[in-house]
Design an enzyme around this catalytic site. Structure first.
Site: not given
Length: 717
Positions: A665, A508, A590
């Site tokens: 995930e 995403g 990040i």
């Protein structure tokens, strides 16, 4: 000419930011799909099949239709027609979307009727009073690896080298089987949607992982032009793979069409268990062969999972090792067992979560046989290129994760001998595992508008399922526009904003972020207007990343990580407690350290649940679940969770134009294996079946007492 931006001297990406909508959620002002008000709202209640296979003989709808408040009873004899003969964004639809189209019942939990009433209470009372008579047929809902109907789907085998020859030539061989049970998504917010017709256009307010995905499927199902469908999903209370297009969407649209008023269908927790997908159970055989120094000569992984008799779904567990470990012969294959159950679906880290349990436990066992440290064995088999594909890695900093994790965890001081550390009634053990998850990207569209007041509006059909997508995208846009994030307003989850990837596959932020970056960059470079020079309605740039995605070089793109666990085991009660859990990850750029750490620790928490608690059980007689609620389906509570640490190492890729990798995930991947390996280290008994229930721990202790030699087998119960 002056510009809309000024150099801030600060970068938003990489800075910790609280979530934009956080205050709304903690104060209860954020409204979810089942809470939004509509004038003349009617309520639908699904009726699901109670038999596992057969046909509907009779539906007692006349008596129910006369009950107070009942507006309609939809079933196969009176419902509008839909078409499921199409290919959607994620392939062919599950036939369960063809609700009320015929009298067939292929599994328990199949929708057989929808009762619509003025209130939710009236709809439920009437639905529970509806009598449905069936002509039942023999059914089979039992999954087992040796099922006679098991088969290997096309293109589900990847092979390099001669596996049998390399196994025969290996100094040390491991041949072991591992099992994982059926597991469920268990999102805090159950599935709900409201459908209505407004000025000739279908509008759906929903809880989903991709508003354009849902809009496209509904358009195909009801033979509508896509422009005639609008789907919005402002807030989502968790999804994890289950909140795609489901039967309640179709039923709500049918009822809204027939009644010409808004209709809301909210599912109960038991209905969610029955009809929205789940992670298939798996049975996995690992065959590893190694030279005396630990170099892998043979890597064989055969993974068998369950699918339904109406649609094939593959839990791709054997895919995990294809990017992880070098071997002369590398054979992986997926097999499926079709039975009379609902169709499984994607669930957080599909394939990788159960696959990592088998592979990483097998490597731990092999290390024991070789007399090697488990980390040293993994380092010994670190590949230079993709073990099967031969493609270069975009970046692969797994060894840095092991180095940093081992240092922080104190791995060097570990006594490798099992059952040597005790604290009172507790046996203490430590375990380790590697982890990986693909870093994919999909084409998406986005627009950025320079407003007259000096702010910017980002529009993209992203979905925030709890990951902080709004906040991440505002940071990305702010940096590209060189403004502070408070000047960027992000609007998401509206299919009118155009095609975009769904919230899934840990793709995403990478996919949406690229589209937002491209639009913001073009706006800043080509439209340097001062706020006073911007016309009414603003100036908008819209981008589509399809061309950019197509130009990406072919590489193995993954996030990587190392998981470390310490457990305490009471072998008199069978209780296992996780006392420490550390994950160190190489996950690219990040965007927001605050929400990133939350995502990683959330995944690791789920890994604890996977290791110790989660297990859905089906009744062989009815084909349905036993304990399909949060009382019967166990997962970790606050008391089960230690102070989890999650951190990351630098993972740059100069050739990647985005640099973002998925983190939603990978946290769950490898966690269960690290815990299972720690339980072995604590007890000297190897457990190959999840979850690590107290009865299994006690059974293992009984076997160990009968034979004090380290137990390398374990039951398969």
């Amino acid at each position: 000419m002056t510009t809309t931006t000024t150099t801030t001297g600060q970068r938003s990406v990489g800075s910790a930011r609280t979530r934009i909508e956080g205050l709304e959620k903690v104060t209860g002002t954020a409204r979810y799909a089942s809470e939004l008000p509509f004038t003349e709202l009617a309520h639908g209640w699904l009726v699901l099949s109670t038999v596992a296979r057969g046909r509907i003989r009779e539906i007692g709808d006349e008596a129910v239709a006369a009950m107070p408040g009942v507006l309609a009873v939809l079933h196969h004899r009176n419902a509008p027609r839909v078409s499921i003969d199409y290919i959607g964004q994620l392939g062919a639809p599950d036939p369960i979307l063809g609700v009320f189209q015929d009298d067939r019942v292929p599994h328990a939990g199949w929708p057989v009727a929808l009762v619509v009433a003025e209130t939710s209470e009236q709809a439920r009372e009437a639905a529970e009073a509806l009598t449905v008579e069936y002509d039942t047929e023999p059914h089979d809902s039992v999954f087992r690896a040796d099922h006679p109907a098991a088969y290997t789907p096309e293109a589900q085998t990847q092979a390099k080298g001669d596996l049998e020859a390399e196994l025969a030539a290996s100094a040390v061989v491991l041949d072991a089987s591992y099992t994982t049970p059926e597991q469920h998504h268990s999102a805090m917010e159950p599935h709900a949607c409201t459908a209505r017709w407004e000025d000739g256009r279908l509008e759906v307010v929903d809880s989903n992982q991709g508003s354009m995905w849902v809009a496209d499927e509904l358009a195909k199902l009801f033979s509508l032009d896509l422009s005639a469908v609008r789907v919005r999903s402002e807030h989502v209370g968790g999804a994890f793979g289950s909140k795609g297009v489901r039967a309640h969407h179709v039923a709500a649209v049918m009822a809204a069409t027939q009644l010409q008023r808004p209709v809301r269908v909210s599912m109960t927790r038991r209905q969610v268990f029955a009809a929205t997908g789940y992670r298939s159970p798996t049975a996995q055989r690992m065959r590893l062969g190694a030279a005396p120094d630990g170099r892998l000569r043979a890597f064989g992984h055969e993974a068998t999972s369950m699918t339904s008799n109406v649609k094939e779904f593959i839990e791709s567990s054997a895919g995990y090792g294809r990017a992880m470990y070098a071997a002369d012969a590398h054979h992986t294959v997926h097999r499926v067992v079709p039975v009379d159950v609902p169709t499984p679906t994607f669930m957080r880290a599909p394939g990788e979560a159960p696959g990592s349990f088998a592979v990483e436990c097998a490597l731990d066992e092999l290390a024991e046989k070789l007399g090697m440290d488990p980390i040293a064995l993994r380092v010994r088999n670190e590949p230079e290129v993709g073990p099967v594909s031969g493609l270069p890695f975009s970046s692969r900093n797994l060894l840095a994760c092991f180095d940093e994790g081992a240092r922080r965890f104190g791995w060097a001081g570990r006594d490798p001998r099992p059952r040597t550390r005790r604290e009172g009634r507790w046996l203490i053990g430590t375990g380790v595992s590697a982890s990986t998850f693909p870093s994919g990207v999909a084409p998406s569209t986005a627009s950025v508008t320079a407003e007259q007041d000096g702010t910017f509006t980002v529009r993209i059909t992203a979905s925030d399922v709890g990951t902080g997508a709004r906040t991440a995208l505002s940071s990305i846009a702010a940096d590209e526009l060189d403004v502070t994030p408070d000047r960027v307003h992000v609007r998401i989850a509206d299919s009118d904003f155009g095609p975009a990837w769904v919230s899934g596959g840990s793709m995403g932020t990478r996919s949406w972020g690229w589209a937002v970056m491209a639009a913001a960059r073009e706006l800043r470079e080509t439209l340097p207007l001062a706020p006073g020079e911007i016309p009414e309605g603003g100036i908008t740039v819209r981008t589509d990343t399809a061309g950019l995605v197509a130009e990406l070089a072919q590489k193995e793109r993954h996030s990587f990580g190392a998981q470390f666990a310490e457990v305490a085991v009471d072998v008199t009660t069978g209780e296992v407690r996780v006392r420490r859990l550390l994950g160190v990850f190489a996950a690219g750029r990040i965007i927001n350290p605050l929400t990133a750490r939350s995502q990683l620790t959330g995944g690791m928490t789920w890994g604890i649940s996977m290791a110790l608690h989660e297990e859905a059980v089906r009744d062989e007689t009815s084909g349905g679940h036993v304990g399909a609620d949060f009382a019967g389906y166990h997962f970790a509570a606050n008391a089960d969770i230690p102070a989890i640490e999650a951190d990351w190492v630098e993972d740059p890729d100069p050739t990647d134009p985005v640099g973002i990798k998925g983190i939603g995930e990978i946290g769950i991947v490898g966690t269960a294996a690290a815990i299972a390996n720690a339980v072995y280290h604590a007890t000297g008994v190897r457990h190959r079946d999840l979850p690590l229930r107290p009865d299994r721990i006690l059974d293992g202790e009984s076997r160990r007492a009968a034979d004090p030699a380290p137990d390398q087998e374990g039951p398969h119960a």
